[in-house]
Write an enzyme that holds these catalytic residues in place. Sequence first.
Site, PDB file in Angstrom:
ATOM      1  N   TRP A  22      -8.517  -6.213  -1.568  1.00 51.07           N
ATOM      2  CA  TRP A  22      -7.250  -6.934  -1.650  1.00 51.07           C
ATOM      3  C   TRP A  22      -6.724  -7.269  -0.264  1.00 51.07           C
ATOM      4  O   TRP A  22      -6.146  -8.339  -0.056  1.00 51.07           O
ATOM      5  CB  TRP A  22      -6.243  -6.122  -2.472  1.00 51.07           C
ATOM      6  N   LYS A  66       1.204  -1.243 -11.733  1.00 52.10           N
ATOM      7  CA  LYS A  66       0.669   0.081 -11.437  1.00 52.10           C
ATOM      8  C   LYS A  66       1.730   1.155 -11.667  1.00 52.10           C
ATOM      9  O   LYS A  66       1.516   2.080 -12.422  1.00 52.10           O
ATOM     10  CB  LYS A  66       0.178   0.159  -9.984  1.00 52.10           C
ATOM     11  N   ASP A 114       1.590  -4.954   1.361  1.00 51.90           N
ATOM     12  CA  ASP A 114       1.273  -5.045  -0.065  1.00 51.90           C
ATOM     13  C   ASP A 114       1.254  -3.621  -0.609  1.00 51.90           C
ATOM     14  O   ASP A 114       0.336  -2.851  -0.327  1.00 51.90           O
ATOM     15  CB  ASP A 114      -0.090  -5.724  -0.245  1.00 51.90           C
TER      16      ASP A 114
END
Length: 355
Positions: free
Chosen positions: A100, A191, A167
Amino acid sequence: MKHNFGAGPCILPKEVFQEASQAVVDFNNSGLSILEISHRSKDFEAVIAEAERLVRELLNVPQGYSILFLQGGASTQFAMVPLNLLADGAQAAYLDTGVWASKAAKEAKKIGDVAIVGSSADKNYTYIPKNIEVPADAAYFHYTSNNTIYGTEVFDIPSTVAPLVCDMSSDIFSRTINVADYALIYAGAQKNMGPAGVTLVIVKDDILGKSGRTLPTIFDYESHSKAGSMYNTPPVFSIYVSMLNLRWLKAKGGIDVIEQENIIKARALYGEIDRNPFFKGTAVEEDRSRMNVTFVMENPELEASFLELAKERGLIGLKGHRSVGGFRASMYNALSISSVNALVDTMKEFEEKNK
């Protein structure tokens, strides 16, 4: 009983599921479903206002920051961040610690100049690079705080005078952070916050509108800030369930309490991985993630047998990502210590059966 260790859409507390399911049928005794109410209604305005208040309270967000509830996931933020913060002629700095983080840098390179100031790709992202140097004149420095695929987490913020962007999709609300250290934080909800469909952005107001670009309105943080996350129709249900989950977290005692629970869960599982001769961890010890524990078999031929036993014991979502193999146990906030103990007991059982 099922124990959900899946890395994707998050496990949520049972009481959140129950309240959300009732709201799907009848929200606030209105005779309407949460799925059909107007986002301009007073009922939903109260929801989004409470969600914002809870974010500010739980994370101790200082004055001068906007709380945005956007769409498109963290992947959209990979582009929105440089569009809004990386002016022509400037350079952004990125730390490459996994898939990511790498994707975020790749998107930014389409928009402007990017320097990769550190990378752990040389060892398949099993560690967090240390002692990195961020150019003092960088437009911003971007890193990913937790790496779901490779099981590493950044616990020490890299030193920089450049505006800090992070992030936090997979560990936000799991541990204490100092929001004032950051210019911008973003996180996909799925999440630790709520269901997929909403992305949280916490952005310092004084960095808005300074990229020098004329942006499409939908990609401009300032537009969303001025509109109170209502520039376009917001993801009503995802924001509502996130609000319920943040209520649950506050009722538990907040971030300090959940952080201690997460430390206990991580210690229990890593302790068994290190003790049990059939298993070994993949991430270096000092960078081990509390959210996503990655481990493999000493004898890979036994992996299928362990997954079968895990399935029999109600443990789901343990198969590791193809980039790492082996196993991945995701332990987000709502996963109980009893589920972690069930996994530990299954690992011990496997050891006994295969001595």
